[in-house]
Motif scaffolding. Structure first.
Motif, PDB file in Angstrom:
ATOM      1  N   HIS A 150       0.697  -1.100  -0.005  1.00  0.00           N
ATOM      2  CA  HIS A 150      -0.007  -0.068  -0.091  1.00  0.00           C
ATOM      3  C   HIS A 150       0.827   1.164   0.032  1.00  0.00           C
ATOM      4  O   HIS A 150       0.692   2.238  -0.766  1.00  0.00           O
ATOM      5  CB  HIS A 150      -0.950   0.142   1.214  1.00  0.00           C
ATOM      6  CG  HIS A 150      -1.792   1.365   1.366  1.00  0.00           C
ATOM      7  ND1 HIS A 150      -2.664   1.418   0.325  1.00  0.00           N
ATOM      8  CD2 HIS A 150      -2.037   2.298   2.108  1.00  0.00           C
ATOM      9  CE1 HIS A 150      -3.167   2.661   0.743  1.00  0.00           C
ATOM     10  NE2 HIS A 150      -2.821   3.113   1.840  1.00  0.00           N
ATOM     11  N   ALA A 151       1.903   1.357   0.808  1.00  0.00           N
ATOM     12  CA  ALA A 151       2.591   2.378   0.910  1.00  0.00           C
ATOM     13  C   ALA A 151       3.302   2.673  -0.562  1.00  0.00           C
ATOM     14  O   ALA A 151       3.555   3.782  -0.996  1.00  0.00           O
ATOM     15  CB  ALA A 151       3.913   2.040   1.937  1.00  0.00           C
ATOM     16  N   LEU A 152       3.805   1.613  -0.846  1.00  0.00           N
ATOM     17  CA  LEU A 152       4.579   1.874  -2.677  1.00  0.00           C
ATOM     18  C   LEU A 152       3.522   2.142  -3.618  1.00  0.00           C
ATOM     19  O   LEU A 152       4.064   2.851  -4.387  1.00  0.00           O
ATOM     20  CB  LEU A 152       5.456   0.299  -2.660  1.00  0.00           C
ATOM     21  CG  LEU A 152       6.388  -0.077  -1.776  1.00  0.00           C
ATOM     22  CD1 LEU A 152       7.111  -1.471  -2.338  1.00  0.00           C
ATOM     23  CD2 LEU A 152       7.686   1.065  -1.942  1.00  0.00           C
ATOM     24  N   SER A 153       2.134   1.840  -3.526  1.00  0.00           N
ATOM     25  CA  SER A 153       1.203   1.989  -4.478  1.00  0.00           C
ATOM     26  C   SER A 153       1.083   3.523  -4.399  1.00  0.00           C
ATOM     27  O   SER A 153       0.937   4.186  -5.162  1.00  0.00           O
ATOM     28  CB  SER A 153       0.019   1.283  -3.900  1.00  0.00           C
ATOM     29  OG  SER A 153       0.241   0.014  -4.248  1.00  0.00           O
ATOM     30  N   ILE A 154       1.152   4.093  -3.059  1.00  0.00           N
ATOM     31  CA  ILE A 154       0.924   5.363  -3.049  1.00  0.00           C
ATOM     32  C   ILE A 154       2.038   6.381  -3.446  1.00  0.00           C
ATOM     33  O   ILE A 154       2.082   7.312  -4.314  1.00  0.00           O
ATOM     34  CB  ILE A 154       0.641   5.919  -1.456  1.00  0.00           C
ATOM     35  CG1 ILE A 154      -0.690   5.357  -1.104  1.00  0.00           C
ATOM     36  CG2 ILE A 154       0.707   7.401  -1.294  1.00  0.00           C
ATOM     37  CD1 ILE A 154      -0.858   5.363   0.447  1.00  0.00           C
ATOM     38  N   LEU A 155       3.277   5.753  -3.131  1.00  0.00           N
ATOM     39  CA  LEU A 155       4.621   6.578  -3.355  1.00  0.00           C
ATOM     40  C   LEU A 155       4.719   6.423  -4.817  1.00  0.00           C
ATOM     41  O   LEU A 155       5.239   7.618  -5.429  1.00  0.00           O
ATOM     42  CB  LEU A 155       5.856   5.717  -2.578  1.00  0.00           C
ATOM     43  CG  LEU A 155       6.926   6.436  -2.931  1.00  0.00           C
ATOM     44  CD1 LEU A 155       7.127   8.008  -2.497  1.00  0.00           C
ATOM     45  CD2 LEU A 155       7.870   5.500  -2.109  1.00  0.00           C
ATOM     46  N   THR A 156       4.183   5.567  -5.373  1.00  0.00           N
ATOM     47  CA  THR A 156       4.664   5.505  -6.996  1.00  0.00           C
ATOM     48  C   THR A 156       3.647   5.642  -7.849  1.00  0.00           C
ATOM     49  O   THR A 156       3.656   5.863  -8.979  1.00  0.00           O
ATOM     50  CB  THR A 156       4.888   3.904  -7.291  1.00  0.00           C
ATOM     51  OG1 THR A 156       4.023   3.270  -7.060  1.00  0.00           O
ATOM     52  CG2 THR A 156       6.274   3.540  -6.642  1.00  0.00           C
ATOM     53  N   GLY A 157       2.470   6.229  -7.218  1.00  0.00           N
ATOM     54  CA  GLY A 157       1.455   6.871  -7.946  1.00  0.00           C
ATOM     55  C   GLY A 157       0.486   5.669  -8.580  1.00  0.00           C
ATOM     56  O   GLY A 157      -0.574   6.096  -9.437  1.00  0.00           O
ATOM     57  N   VAL A 158       0.645   4.608  -7.950  1.00  0.00           N
ATOM     58  CA  VAL A 158      -0.423   3.245  -8.698  1.00  0.00           C
ATOM     59  C   VAL A 158      -1.572   3.666  -7.955  1.00  0.00           C
ATOM     60  O   VAL A 158      -2.816   3.587  -8.630  1.00  0.00           O
ATOM     61  CB  VAL A 158       0.271   2.105  -8.133  1.00  0.00           C
ATOM     62  CG1 VAL A 158      -0.719   1.137  -8.470  1.00  0.00           C
ATOM     63  CG2 VAL A 158       1.376   1.799  -8.857  1.00  0.00           C
ATOM     64  N   GLU A 159      -1.896   4.149  -6.764  1.00  0.00           N
ATOM     65  CA  GLU A 159      -3.275   4.381  -6.273  1.00  0.00           C
ATOM     66  C   GLU A 159      -2.986   5.931  -5.411  1.00  0.00           C
ATOM     67  O   GLU A 159      -2.150   6.054  -4.993  1.00  0.00           O
ATOM     68  CB  GLU A 159      -3.779   3.278  -5.468  1.00  0.00           C
ATOM     69  CG  GLU A 159      -2.937   3.142  -3.940  1.00  0.00           C
ATOM     70  CD  GLU A 159      -3.762   1.755  -3.358  1.00  0.00           C
ATOM     71  OE1 GLU A 159      -3.911   2.135  -2.081  1.00  0.00           O
ATOM     72  OE2 GLU A 159      -3.777   0.985  -3.863  1.00  0.00           O
TER      73      GLU A 159
END
Length: 164
Positions: A150-159
């Motif tokens: 979840h953290a990486l999704s936010i950071l990379t703009g996936v979500e």
């Protein structure tokens, strides 16, 4: 989603080939099995702040990994400088990961309070310091691994950060 992950081991003995890097193997297994991560970069360097710093920059900026997990150099010994090198390269600190790791480890050993591990963000890369021992790596990474996607999704703009 497959995450691009790099492992950086800070170890004088490991960098000289005098010690097998079992901690990095533990990281690899957990990331591949529990997070669908792809280890795309691995390096082992001596406990030298400038070498750790330069390697973190290279992994984040040139290899553009989503996550860098370091192992080693987070204790009280004179040559333990991984947190200092990490703080030199991150643009934002993310104290929650280190806090949760210490809290989880405190349930097993009071020595967990001696960890100086930090975590932070450089660009779109999350950097997290883990202990140097295989057991410590396993316990600490298990404490946070469920929140990494979840953290990486936010950071990379996936979500986005907030779901509606």
């Amino acid at each position: 989603m497959s995450w691009k992950v790099a492992i950086l081991t800070a170890s004088d003995k490991g960098s000289r080939g005098e010690r097998e890097d079992i901690s990095a193997q533990v990281i690899r297994e957990l990331i591949e099995e529990e997070m669908n991560g792809d280890i795309v970069q691995y390096q082992i360097v001596p406990d030298e702040q400038h070498m750790i710093k330069n390697t973190l920059i290279e992994m984040a900026d040139q290899y553009e990994v989503d996550l860098i997990l370091t192992t080693g150099g987070t204790g009280f010994a004179h040559r333990d400088v991984t947190p200092e090198a990490t703080l030199e390269v991150v643009e934002k600190q993310v104290p929650g990961f280190a806090e949760v790791m210490r809290a989880a480890s405190m349930l097993k050993t009071r020595r967990a309070m001696l960890s100086r591990a930090v975590s932070g963000i450089r660009g779109k890369t999350l950097i997290i310091n883990l202990p140097g021992s295989p057991k410590g790596v396993h316990e600490n990474l298990q404490a946070i691994i469920d929140q990494l996607p979840h953290a990486l999704s936010i950071l990379t703009g996936v979500e986005g950060e907030h779901k509606i």
